[in-house]
Write a protein that holds these residues in place. Structure first.
Motif, PDB file in Angstrom:
ATOM      1  N   GLU A   7       0.830  -1.198   0.000  1.00 57.16           N
ATOM      2  CA  GLU A   7       0.000   0.000   0.000  1.00 57.16           C
ATOM      3  C   GLU A   7       0.865   1.249   0.000  1.00 57.16           C
ATOM      4  O   GLU A   7       1.878   1.313   0.702  1.00 57.16           O
ATOM      5  CB  GLU A   7      -0.906  -0.002   1.233  1.00 57.16           C
ATOM      6  CG  GLU A   7      -1.989   1.056   1.172  1.00 57.16           C
ATOM      7  CD  GLU A   7      -2.907   1.012   2.385  1.00 57.16           C
ATOM      8  OE1 GLU A   7      -4.112   0.835   2.219  1.00 57.16           O
ATOM      9  OE2 GLU A   7      -2.393   1.144   3.513  1.00 57.16           O
ATOM     10  N   VAL A  51      -5.824   0.156  -0.007  1.00 53.39           N
ATOM     11  CA  VAL A  51      -6.848  -0.853   0.268  1.00 53.39           C
ATOM     12  C   VAL A  51      -8.149  -0.171   0.648  1.00 53.39           C
ATOM     13  O   VAL A  51      -8.181   0.675   1.547  1.00 53.39           O
ATOM     14  CB  VAL A  51      -6.421  -1.780   1.430  1.00 53.39           C
ATOM     15  CG1 VAL A  51      -7.532  -2.783   1.754  1.00 53.39           C
ATOM     16  CG2 VAL A  51      -5.140  -2.515   1.081  1.00 53.39           C
ATOM     17  N   TYR A  61     -16.036  -2.262   9.401  1.00 53.39           N
ATOM     18  CA  TYR A  61     -16.170  -0.887   8.905  1.00 53.39           C
ATOM     19  C   TYR A  61     -17.613  -0.561   8.519  1.00 53.39           C
ATOM     20  O   TYR A  61     -18.181   0.447   8.932  1.00 53.39           O
ATOM     21  CB  TYR A  61     -15.228  -0.761   7.708  1.00 53.39           C
ATOM     22  CG  TYR A  61     -15.216   0.533   6.959  1.00 53.39           C
ATOM     23  CD1 TYR A  61     -14.352   1.562   7.330  1.00 53.39           C
ATOM     24  CD2 TYR A  61     -16.012   0.724   5.831  1.00 53.39           C
ATOM     25  CE1 TYR A  61     -14.300   2.743   6.600  1.00 53.39           C
ATOM     26  CE2 TYR A  61     -15.963   1.896   5.096  1.00 53.39           C
ATOM     27  CZ  TYR A  61     -15.101   2.906   5.487  1.00 53.39           C
ATOM     28  OH  TYR A  61     -15.050   4.067   4.755  1.00 53.39           O
ATOM     29  N   GLY A  84     -18.597   5.087  -1.348  1.00 54.33           N
ATOM     30  CA  GLY A  84     -19.075   3.737  -1.016  1.00 54.33           C
ATOM     31  C   GLY A  84     -19.510   2.902  -2.198  1.00 54.33           C
ATOM     32  O   GLY A  84     -20.416   2.070  -2.081  1.00 54.33           O
ATOM     33  N   ASP A  86     -18.515   0.332  -3.587  1.00 51.70           N
ATOM     34  CA  ASP A  86     -18.498  -1.132  -3.466  1.00 51.70           C
ATOM     35  C   ASP A  86     -19.829  -1.672  -2.952  1.00 51.70           C
ATOM     36  O   ASP A  86     -20.098  -2.864  -3.045  1.00 51.70           O
ATOM     37  CB  ASP A  86     -17.337  -1.585  -2.570  1.00 51.70           C
ATOM     38  CG  ASP A  86     -17.372  -0.902  -1.216  1.00 51.70           C
ATOM     39  OD1 ASP A  86     -18.185  -1.290  -0.373  1.00 51.70           O
ATOM     40  OD2 ASP A  86     -16.587   0.046  -0.999  1.00 51.70           O
ATOM     41  N   SER A 157     -15.733   7.624   1.977  1.00 51.20           N
ATOM     42  CA  SER A 157     -14.818   8.116   0.946  1.00 51.20           C
ATOM     43  C   SER A 157     -13.507   7.348   0.953  1.00 51.20           C
ATOM     44  O   SER A 157     -13.242   6.543   1.830  1.00 51.20           O
ATOM     45  CB  SER A 157     -14.512   9.585   1.227  1.00 51.20           C
ATOM     46  OG  SER A 157     -13.802   9.690   2.451  1.00 51.20           O
ATOM     47  N   THR A 158     -12.687   7.665  -0.033  1.00 54.20           N
ATOM     48  CA  THR A 158     -11.290   7.256   0.005  1.00 54.20           C
ATOM     49  C   THR A 158     -10.581   8.215   0.968  1.00 54.20           C
ATOM     50  O   THR A 158     -11.204   9.125   1.519  1.00 54.20           O
ATOM     51  CB  THR A 158     -10.669   7.360  -1.404  1.00 54.20           C
ATOM     52  OG1 THR A 158     -10.912   8.686  -1.891  1.00 54.20           O
ATOM     53  CG2 THR A 158     -11.288   6.372  -2.366  1.00 54.20           C
ATOM     54  N   GLN A 196      -2.673   9.117  10.610  1.00 55.11           N
ATOM     55  CA  GLN A 196      -3.312  10.195   9.829  1.00 55.11           C
ATOM     56  C   GLN A 196      -3.865  11.259  10.788  1.00 55.11           C
ATOM     57  O   GLN A 196      -5.009  11.687  10.681  1.00 55.11           O
ATOM     58  CB  GLN A 196      -4.438   9.606   8.945  1.00 55.11           C
ATOM     59  CG  GLN A 196      -3.913   8.668   7.864  1.00 55.11           C
ATOM     60  CD  GLN A 196      -5.002   7.833   7.208  1.00 55.11           C
ATOM     61  OE1 GLN A 196      -5.591   6.978   7.850  1.00 55.11           O
ATOM     62  NE2 GLN A 196      -5.265   8.069   5.938  1.00 55.11           N
ATOM     63  N   TYR A 224      -6.944  -1.604   7.568  1.00 52.59           N
ATOM     64  CA  TYR A 224      -6.638  -0.165   7.650  1.00 52.59           C
ATOM     65  C   TYR A 224      -5.625  -0.045   8.782  1.00 52.59           C
ATOM     66  O   TYR A 224      -5.969   0.308   9.912  1.00 52.59           O
ATOM     67  CB  TYR A 224      -7.881   0.678   7.943  1.00 52.59           C
ATOM     68  CG  TYR A 224      -9.009   0.518   6.940  1.00 52.59           C
ATOM     69  CD1 TYR A 224      -8.749   0.217   5.607  1.00 52.59           C
ATOM     70  CD2 TYR A 224     -10.332   0.678   7.325  1.00 52.59           C
ATOM     71  CE1 TYR A 224      -9.787   0.076   4.689  1.00 52.59           C
ATOM     72  CE2 TYR A 224     -11.377   0.539   6.413  1.00 52.59           C
ATOM     73  CZ  TYR A 224     -11.092   0.229   5.100  1.00 52.59           C
ATOM     74  OH  TYR A 224     -12.126   0.090   4.203  1.00 52.59           O
ATOM     75  N   MET A 229      -9.364   2.763  13.609  1.00 53.72           N
ATOM     76  CA  MET A 229      -9.776   3.782  12.649  1.00 53.72           C
ATOM     77  C   MET A 229     -10.779   4.715  13.301  1.00 53.72           C
ATOM     78  O   MET A 229     -11.570   4.294  14.161  1.00 53.72           O
ATOM     79  CB  MET A 229     -10.396   3.088  11.454  1.00 53.72           C
ATOM     80  CG  MET A 229     -11.492   3.870  10.785  1.00 53.72           C
ATOM     81  SD  MET A 229     -11.739   3.379   9.075  1.00 53.72           S
ATOM     82  CE  MET A 229     -10.414   4.232   8.257  1.00 53.72           C
TER      83      MET A 229
HETATM   84  N1  AG3 Z   1     -13.308   3.644   2.325  1.00 55.76           N
HETATM   85  C1  AG3 Z   1     -11.916   3.877   2.435  1.00 55.76           C
HETATM   86  C2  AG3 Z   1     -11.248   3.694   3.716  1.00 55.76           C
HETATM   87  C3  AG3 Z   1      -9.786   3.675   3.454  1.00 55.76           C
HETATM   88  C4  AG3 Z   1      -9.047   3.920   4.660  1.00 55.76           C
HETATM   89  N2  AG3 Z   1      -7.709   3.473   4.534  1.00 55.76           N
HETATM   90  C5  AG3 Z   1      -6.830   3.788   5.456  1.00 55.76           C
HETATM   91  N3  AG3 Z   1      -6.934   4.930   6.032  1.00 55.76           N
HETATM   92  N4  AG3 Z   1      -5.894   2.939   5.707  1.00 55.76           N
HETATM   93  C6  AG3 Z   1     -13.584   2.281   2.082  1.00 55.76           C
HETATM   94  C7  AG3 Z   1     -14.666   2.004   1.157  1.00 55.76           C
HETATM   95  C8  AG3 Z   1     -15.414   0.830   1.678  1.00 55.76           C
HETATM   96  N5  AG3 Z   1     -16.769   0.910   1.375  1.00 55.76           N
END
Ligand code: AG3
Length: 282
Positions: A7, A51, A61, A84, A86, A157-158, A196, A224, A229
């Motif tokens: 990653e 990821v 999550y 979102g 996916d 989100s990403t 982060q 993650y 998180m």
């Molecule tokens: N949304 C992204 C979360 C990514 C976080 N990554 C990290 N901070 N390591 C995920 C979409 C799933 N529906």
């Protein structure tokens, strides 16, 4: 030969996942999409080298971004999901029979098409549910322009690099607040605080300027990496964070939803912040 996915999210820290098999790869107009199989996590979806979700741990999550705010609120009839693609989050919110409508605004149509073909284990039949309205658009623009109002807005989100960056701005959060019904809630994917930190500080700072309350809650999602998180929490209804355990339990039982991570006790505990996180957002 063994191939590893590494990653590229953080400058000084990374996780690696062994690639058993590449299942799909595509460069869309918005991003680079890679799907591979890992022996421990099953199918792994990465966007632009980061990821996004895996078959094995997506439940953590997605349950925490859906059931927690929905059961805290208790009367969510309309949800807006930003991102979102996916479909994993959409699938969870639709498990609430009392939900009347889920609007999903996703910028990249190819992610949704891809999910329907390759990630059925994650999205199920969510995109075929009559309560689902899929809008292919920029989330920032959608909340700036729509007249619709939602009881809950979830930003799936990403990370704030690439197309997701605008979803961490003051303008976007202010428009989300405008699109909420009175006492509605905004929850956000807010990264892993340990790695982060500034991202979380930035978002929570803006929540506190714009809403009566801004904080975060936590859950550990193995892929993650870097610790728990954070999910951002912003609302004008400060009572939502202190719903009594018996009420949560009653709502959860009435919803009749089976979960693998969420429980009313986990819900309450998720707002208990370790000192380092509390200090960082103080
Ligand atoms: N949304 C992204 C979360 C990514 C976080 N990554 C990290 N901070 N390591 C995920 C979409 C799933 N529906």
């Amino acid at each position: 030969m063994t191939e590893w996915f590494r990653e590229t999210l953080h400058r000084d820290y990374q996780i690696g996942l062994r690639i058993e098999e590449v299942l799909f790869e595509e460069r869309s107009t918005h991003q680079h999409l890679l799907l591979f199989r890992n022996a421990r996590f099953g199918k792994v979806l990465a966007l632009d080298g980061v990821v996004q979700t895996t078959e094995a741990d997506e439940f953590i999550y997605h349950e925490m971004l859906s059931h927690l705010p929905m059961l805290a609120h208790g009367k969510v009839r309309r949800v807006l999901i930003v991102g979102g693609g996916d479909g994993g989050l959409l699938e969870e919110v639709l498990k609430h029979r009392t939900l009347e409508q889920a609007v999903q605004v996703e910028i990249d149509a190819s992610v949704v098409e891809f999910a329907k073909t390759h990630l059925r284990s994650i999205c199920g039949g969510a995109y075929e549910d009559p309560r689902t309205e899929l809008v292919i658009a920029d989330g920032l623009k959608y909340v700036a322009e729509t007249d619709r109002r939602f009881d809950l807005i979830v930003v799936d989100s990403t990370d704030p690099v690439g197309p997701g960056e605008v979803l961490f701005t003051r303008a976007f959060y202010a428009d989300c607040r405008r699109c909420l019904t009175p006492g509605g809630v905004l929850v956000t994917q807010n990264g892993v605080p340990f790695v982060q930190t500034e991202e979380l500080q930035h978002s929570v700072g803006l929540f506190r300027e714009l809403f009566a309350e801004g904080t975060c809650y936590l859950a550990t999602v193995p892929t993650y990496a870097g610790g728990p998180m954070a999910f951002g929490w912003a609302t004008d209804n400060t009572a939502l964070r202190e719903v009594p355990p018996e009420t949560l339990q009653a709502r959860f039982a009435a919803a009749g939803i089976e979960t693998r991570y969420y429980t009313p006790a986990v819900h309450a505990g998720a707002f208990a912040l370790p000192r380092y996180v509390a200090d960082w957002i103080a």
